[in-house]
Write an enzyme that holds these catalytic residues in place. Structure first.
Site, PDB file in Angstrom:
ATOM      1  N   LYS A  52      -0.536   5.093 -12.648  1.00 51.17           N
ATOM      2  CA  LYS A  52       0.876   4.810 -12.378  1.00 51.17           C
ATOM      3  C   LYS A  52       1.808   5.574 -13.316  1.00 51.17           C
ATOM      4  CE  LYS A  52       1.069   1.141  -9.285  1.00 51.17           C
ATOM      5  NZ  LYS A  52      -0.263   0.587  -9.334  1.00 51.17           N
ATOM      6  N   SER A  77       5.038  -6.890 -12.703  1.00 51.41           N
ATOM      7  CA  SER A  77       4.497  -7.424 -13.946  1.00 51.41           C
ATOM      8  C   SER A  77       3.206  -6.696 -14.266  1.00 51.41           C
ATOM      9  CB  SER A  77       4.268  -8.935 -13.838  1.00 51.41           C
ATOM     10  OG  SER A  77       3.569  -9.220 -12.652  1.00 51.41           O
ATOM     11  N   GLU A 203      -9.540  -0.716   0.143  1.00 48.26           N
ATOM     12  CA  GLU A 203      -8.698  -1.849  -0.240  1.00 48.26           C
ATOM     13  C   GLU A 203      -9.542  -3.121  -0.343  1.00 48.26           C
ATOM     14  OE1 GLU A 203      -5.592  -2.185   2.685  1.00 48.26           O
ATOM     15  OE2 GLU A 203      -6.996  -2.381   4.340  1.00 48.26           O
ATOM     16  N   GLY A 207      -7.510  -8.375   1.606  1.00 50.93           N
ATOM     17  CA  GLY A 207      -6.158  -7.894   1.938  1.00 50.93           C
ATOM     18  C   GLY A 207      -6.218  -6.557   2.642  1.00 50.93           C
ATOM     19  N   ASP A 209      -4.633  -5.040   4.957  1.00 51.01           N
ATOM     20  CA  ASP A 209      -3.461  -4.693   5.781  1.00 51.01           C
ATOM     21  C   ASP A 209      -3.443  -3.208   6.141  1.00 51.01           C
ATOM     22  OD1 ASP A 209      -2.774  -4.671   2.806  1.00 51.01           O
ATOM     23  OD2 ASP A 209      -1.204  -3.400   3.652  1.00 51.01           O
ATOM     24  N   SER A 303      -8.879   4.146 -10.861  1.00 52.77           N
ATOM     25  CA  SER A 303      -7.417   4.208 -10.950  1.00 52.77           C
ATOM     26  C   SER A 303      -6.812   3.623 -12.216  1.00 52.77           C
ATOM     27  CB  SER A 303      -6.806   3.547  -9.717  1.00 52.77           C
ATOM     28  OG  SER A 303      -7.280   2.228  -9.581  1.00 52.77           O
TER      29      SER A 303
END
Ligand code: PLP
Length: 318
Positions: A52, A77, A203, A207, A209, A303
């Protein structure tokens, strides 16, 4: 405005000397187990402990001098908050991070430690996007979202650019998937530098999606999933990330929490590397055969590595 590989190249120039060029690790044990040649891009060793930092750095560097003077705002957070706080500090840009009032003290302290101003909100009574929007407008701050932003996507793409520049073309690329900033950026770099590559997003099974979205051909929204992969508990892909993933990815597969724990254990035991549960998604897909990798040259993005030591110990003891 759609983001392209040229934006990743520009990002690469902007973050050079600020973000680390992280090492690519290999393991004979992992290769023997999978019958593949696996190349692990080790973002736990990135600044602030996750990829990130790349997107945060690029998005802040891309602001105008006036915007930089006023500062930036992020709501999170997790790893994005710390990345923005640290990237802002290194570039002399004030940062405001909006966090729930009951965020873990250790995360609040880490983010404040990087020099950010923390603004808290009541997660049961207030909407964080509304709180953030109002604050950004009142103080003239630029909002930088965790994944759905062209400069963030371009910054995240630099990890795979470095990986392929270092090891050469790949047959398969496995990338962790939350909101899709990392996967979208990775797609741009991989298709530019290794056009024949097959790219898979991974994923949490709880979850999926992203998987549902590809099947349906539009962004599908799900309730907040329950998984130990706390960096990938997003409820939907983004307006910018989905079209790139839809166009470039071969598909999306999933990993269970038990598979993530097994992968975490492997990295600690065999490779002496702490990888957080979310960071193990791509590796778990290779280890468990969710994607066929036998006989192939495979890029695997690890990651991030931000896991509380007590939580890590609990996972490994179980
Ligand atoms: C944010 C995050 C992800 C998911 O990234 P997206 O760009 O939201 O898909 C994966 N792993 C780690 C460690 C993260 O912090």
């Amino acid at each position: 405005m759609s983001v392209t590989y040229a934006d990743v190249e520009a990002a690469s120039g902007r973050i050079e000397g600020i973000a680390h060029r992280t090492p690519v690790l290999t393991s004979r044990t992992a290769d023997a187990r999978t019958g593949a040649a696996l190349f692990f891009k080790a973002e736990p060793l990135q600044r602030a402990g996750a990829f990130k930092f790349r997107g945060a750095c690029n998005a802040i560097a891309a602001l105008s001098p006036e915007q930089r003077k006023r500062g930036v705002l992020a709501f999170s957070s997790g790893n994005h908050a710390q990345a923005i706080a640290y990237a802002g500090a290194l570039q002399g840009v004030p940062t405001v991070i909006v966090m729930p009032h009951d965020a873990p003290a250790i995360k609040v302290a880490a983010t404040r430690g990087y020099g950010a101003e923390i603004v808290t909100y009541d997660r049961y009574k207030e909407d964080r996007e509304a709180v953030s929007q109002a604050l950004a407008e009142a103080r003239g701050l630029s909002m930088i979202p965790p994944y759905d932003h062209p400069d963030v996507i371009a910054g995240q793409g630099t990890a795979v650019k470095e990986l392929i520049e270092e090891v050469g073309p790949l047959d398969v690329l496995l990338v962790c998937l939350g909101g899709g900033g990392l996967l979208a950026g990775s797609c741009l770099s991989a298709k530019a530098l290794s056009p024949g590559v097959e790219i898979w997003g991974v994923e949490p099974e709880a979850g999926n999606d992203g998987q549902q979205s590809l099947a349906k051909g539009e962004v599908v929204r799900i309730p907040v999933p329950v998984s130990i992969a706390d960096g990938a508990l997003t409820t939907h892909l983004g307006r910018h990330t989905f079209p790139i993933i839809q166009r470039e990815a071969a598909g999306i597969v999933t990993a269970t929490d038990a598979q993530l724990v097994a992968a975490m254990r492997f990295f600690v035991e065999r490779m002496k590397l702490v990888v957080e549960p979310t960071g193990c998604l791509a590796a778990a897909a290779a280890f468990e055969g969710a994607v066929s990798v036998k006989g192939k040259r495979v890029g695997v993005i690890l990651s991030g590595g931000n896991v509380d030591p007590a939580a890590l110990a609990r996972h490994l003891a179980a």
